[in-house]
Design an enzyme around this catalytic site. Structure first.
Site, PDB file in Angstrom:
ATOM      1  N   GLU A  78      28.371  15.383  90.377  1.00 42.81           N
ATOM      2  CA  GLU A  78      28.036  14.141  89.551  1.00 42.81           C
ATOM      3  C   GLU A  78      27.290  13.974  87.671  1.00 42.81           C
ATOM      4  OE1 GLU A  78      28.245  10.725  90.240  1.00 42.81           O
ATOM      5  OE2 GLU A  78      28.644  11.102  92.453  1.00 42.81           O
ATOM      6  N   CYS A 141      21.394   7.877  96.262  1.00 42.38           N
ATOM      7  CA  CYS A 141      22.179   9.452  95.934  1.00 42.38           C
ATOM      8  C   CYS A 141      21.480   8.857  94.609  1.00 42.38           C
ATOM      9  CB  CYS A 141      23.651   8.740  96.100  1.00 42.38           C
ATOM     10  SG  CYS A 141      24.215   9.819  97.932  1.00 42.38           S
ATOM     11  N   HIS A 165      28.256  14.481  95.119  1.00 38.74           N
ATOM     12  CA  HIS A 165      28.653  14.122  96.818  1.00 38.74           C
ATOM     13  C   HIS A 165      30.157  14.514  97.014  1.00 38.74           C
ATOM     14  CE1 HIS A 165      27.141  10.266  95.211  1.00 38.74           C
ATOM     15  NE2 HIS A 165      27.237   9.907  96.563  1.00 38.74           N
TER      16      HIS A 165
END
Length: 214
Positions: A78, A141, A165
């Protein structure tokens, strides 16, 4: 070098969470770095309390948080976490914040301080799908990634942190037609080489295209 890797417990009706199953299988040393894992509850705020306690205990140089993103086809480091909780479903203790800032004194967003493009390239070299993700969502998350980087900003300036992820495991998609899955051994290998890249690249990253047009 010491690296802390986190994995969430199951949520949303799932009996397993590939993030937790994968981090349990990581070796204790990767590319010369000492690696420790910790289970994180899929609960707003409690997740970051557990993370901070483990950071204080272990004093890692880097934190890599791992989370399940059902439906994604590859491993996705991310780029950014936003200062907003907006839960589509309740967390594991029934909390469902809507349009709620995570930290009043925090930035609107924090960018990963891990070498996300080097991580993607390392994973791809193993023959596994990977791409930079530009949204970590608005559930736990994103919350944990934001909190980890908030801790870097406010308390642990010499630590690096970020989030990746991962897809469903294959057994999770048996009754989910047209939904991507990945074997646990491939997920573990992808995380391992991502950690290798974290060790190798430290405070720099590869200058490669990782953006999107929309």
């Amino acid at each position: 070098m010491k690296i802390l890797v986190t994995g969430f417990n199951p949520f949303g009706g799932e009996k397993i969470n590939p993030a937790l199953e994968a981090v349990k299988l990581l070796p204790s040393e990767i590319n010369g770095a000492e690696v420790r894992w910790v289970e994180i509850p899929t609960v707003f705020y409690k997740s970051s309390e557990v993370l901070e306690a483990e950071i204080l205990r272990y004093q890692p140089d880097a934190v890599l948080c791992i989370g399940q993103a059902g439906g994604r086809t590859g491993l996705t480091p991310e780029r950014v976490a936003i200062n907003q909780d907006d839960a589509r479903i309740p967390d594991n203790e029934g909390n469902q914040p809507i349009d709620t800032p995570i930290r009043i004194d925090g930035a609107s967003a924090y960018f990963s301080s891990l070498p996300i493009k080097a991580m993607v390239q390392a994973i791809k070299k193993q023959g596994l799908p990977a791409v930079v993700s530009n949204s970590a969502g608005t559930f736990v998350c994103n919350h944990l990634m934001y909190q980890a980087l908030y801790l870097v900003d406010k308390k642990f300036p010499n630590m690096r942190a970020g989030f990746m992820h991962i897809p469903y495991m294959m057994e999770q998609v048996v009754n989910k037609p047209n939904t991507a899955g990945m074997s646990l051994c491939d997920i573990v290998r992808g995380i391992e080489v991502a950690i290798e890249a974290i060790v190798d690249y430290k405070d720099k990253d590869l200058q490669l295209v990782g953006g999107e047009t929309h």
